[in-house]
Design a protein around this motif. Structure first.
Motif, short mmCIF file in Angstrom:
data_model
loop_
_atom_site.label_atom_id
_atom_site.label_comp_id
_atom_site.label_asym_id
_atom_site.label_seq_id
_atom_site.Cartn_x
_atom_site.Cartn_y
_atom_site.Cartn_z
N ASN A 22 -7.60 4.94 -11.13
CA ASN A 22 -6.90 4.65 -9.88
C ASN A 22 -5.39 4.86 -10.02
N ARG A 26 -2.94 7.99 -8.35
CA ARG A 26 -1.78 7.63 -7.53
C ARG A 26 -0.48 8.16 -8.14
N ALA A 92 -11.67 9.49 -3.06
CA ALA A 92 -10.28 9.04 -2.92
C ALA A 92 -9.33 10.24 -2.90
N ARG A 95 -9.42 11.89 0.54
CA ARG A 95 -8.77 11.12 1.60
C ARG A 95 -7.25 11.13 1.43
N SER A 164 -13.33 1.50 4.18
CA SER A 164 -12.63 1.82 2.94
C SER A 164 -11.14 1.57 3.09
N GLN A 166 -9.13 3.31 1.32
CA GLN A 166 -8.53 4.60 0.98
C GLN A 166 -7.87 5.27 2.18
N SER A 169 -4.43 3.73 2.35
CA SER A 169 -3.61 4.26 1.26
C SER A 169 -3.11 5.66 1.60
N THR A 199 -1.72 0.60 -4.61
CA THR A 199 -0.99 1.64 -3.88
C THR A 199 0.45 1.22 -3.62
#
Length: 430
Positions: A22, A26, A92, A95, A164, A166, A169, A199
């Motif tokens: 994750n 990011r 992820a 998106r 979600s 996501q 984010s 995030t």
């Protein structure tokens, strides 16, 4: 390739937790959105992070790496106008990049996993992007998806958080780059709030100012901001480590996992507390978790939304607990690489587990004496299901065969190597 998991009496040894998927994804994204050169230390190497590396290269970022780091020269608010992007099976990544693609005149996200990511819905993000003046061509909310943007508008934006986090984010990464200030309102509650915390943490590190309400349902984002190029250090990954810790919990063990920070914002950090609540002897100090398992667990009731990507591993541990365990608030598991409730429980039943599902709950009636095993199991091309079913196999009475277990590489390529190093009897089969 299939994996044969043979019952294993004892696990012992020390491993370094893999780097967080994750945080890696990011950091890769904010580095690409910066206009200078950033360094990411100890990045995760997985199919998801590899997909994002590939896509940001296609969008114009310069990416160089060695064994310890990735150095990225970003494209800022001016990505290269690629015609197609292939995100593999990474939801992820898709998106996040759908939002970035709003800066482009036209790009199509192709569908290379029709039976996995190709089945997952993205309607809520599509609706939000359309409200910002972005044209989106799609197949009932699913891939392939074509984004026609160029000049997305800020202002007041609404997005549903019921499926979600996501989607939110993605908008948080995009809106600081817009000309207008933005206000994001989250509708229908918000799943996986802890992941939004990650995030926001990464955005702050990248120099982005965002004002978030305490309940994380309302945001004010000034426009015309710039991402700051700098150095990031990736922490150890709790979601992947959850399966290692669960395996240690259900066996006779003395297992130590390094690089798991006590104050991490990863929601799956909660698996340590959940295992403690289930009676597992463990300590967590100085970034080190040590489990001295005896195979004895007690059932409990847990809010799964607090540790979404660790739920399946803990459910596997609960299969062998004394009593009935309940994992509630987990409906969002249905919208992952597979339906992680119906599909996963069907495979657990094949192995001999006593499990029941509700729309947003998993109920496990523990069998402390173990389950029969001796079956072939379909993991539905889902890395979390593969890891969790392995935990069950280690405590079954007979070996189990997990089909297509190589898909564990989506997040944890060396998962089985780590288990072997701890003494687990796992072998690849053609």
């Amino acid at each position: 390739m299939d994996m044969i998991v043979t019952p294993t009496g004892r696990l012992q040894g020390e491993i370094q937790a893999l780097s967080s998927k994750n945080y890696t994804t990011r950091y890769l994204l904010v580095a690409a959105l910066a206009e200078g050169t950033s360094t990411i230390m100890y990045p995760a190497h997985s199919e998801d992070s590899d997909a994002l590396r590939r896509c940001i290269r296609d969008l114009g970022a310069v990416v160089e790496e060695d064994d310890e780091k990735i150095v990225i020269t970003g494209f800022g608010r001016h990505p290269f106008p690629a015609k197609e992007l292939n995100v593999g099976n990474a939801g992820a990544v898709l998106r996040f990049l759908m939002a970035v693609a709003a800066l482009l005149p036209e790009v199509t996200f192709v569908n290379v996993y029709p039976d996995s990511l190709g089945k997952r819905p993205h309607d809520d993000l599509i609706t939000a992007l359309q409200s910002m003046g972005v044209e989106v061509e799609h197949r009932s909310g699913r891939l392939p998806i074509t984004i026609r943007g160029g000049k997305p508008r800020g202002g007041k934006i609404q997005v549903s958080g019921s499926v979600s986090s996501q989607y939110l984010s993605a908008l948080l990464f995009l809106t600081p780059l817009l000309e207008e200030d933005s206000e994001i309102v989250v509708l229908n509650d918000l799943k996986s709030k802890v992941v939004i915390g990650q995030t926001l943490e990464v955005l702050a590190q990248a120099g982005i100012a965002i004002e978030a309400s305490e309940d994380l349902l309302h945001y004010r984002i000034p426009g015309r901001q710039r991402y700051k190029a700098q150095t990031y250090v990736v922490q150890g990954d709790y979601p992947g480590s959850a399966a290692i810790l669960a395996a240690a919990a259900v066996t006779d063990s003395d297992v130590t996992v390094h690089r798991l920070l006590e104050d991490s914002k990863q929601g799956e950090r909660a698996v340590v507390d959940v295992l403690k609540a289930m009676g597992v002897p463990l300590t967590h100090e100085n970034g080190i978790v040590r489990v001295k398992g005896n195979g004895k667990l007690v059932a409990g009731e847990f809010d799964g939304d607090e540790f979404t990507d660790g739920v399946l591993a803990i459910v596997a541990a609960a299969v062998f607990a004394e009593g009935t365990s309940r994992f509630y608030n987990v409906e969002n598991l249905r919208y992952k690489e597979c339906d992680r409730i119906t599909d996963y429980l069907a495979e657990l039943r094949k192995a001999g587990a006593n499990v029941e599902e509700k729309q947003d709950e998993i109920i496990v009636r523990g069998r402390p004496d173990g389950v029969e095993g001796g079956v072939e199991i379909d993991a539905h091309i889902d890395h979390r299901v593969i890891m969790a079913l392995t935990v069950v196999g280690l405590r079954s009475k007979r070996p189990i065969r997990i089909k297509d277990a190589h898909h564990v590489a989506k997040s944890y390529p060396n998962y089985f190597d780590h288990l072997k190093a701890l003494g687990a009897q796992v072998e690849w089969a053609e």
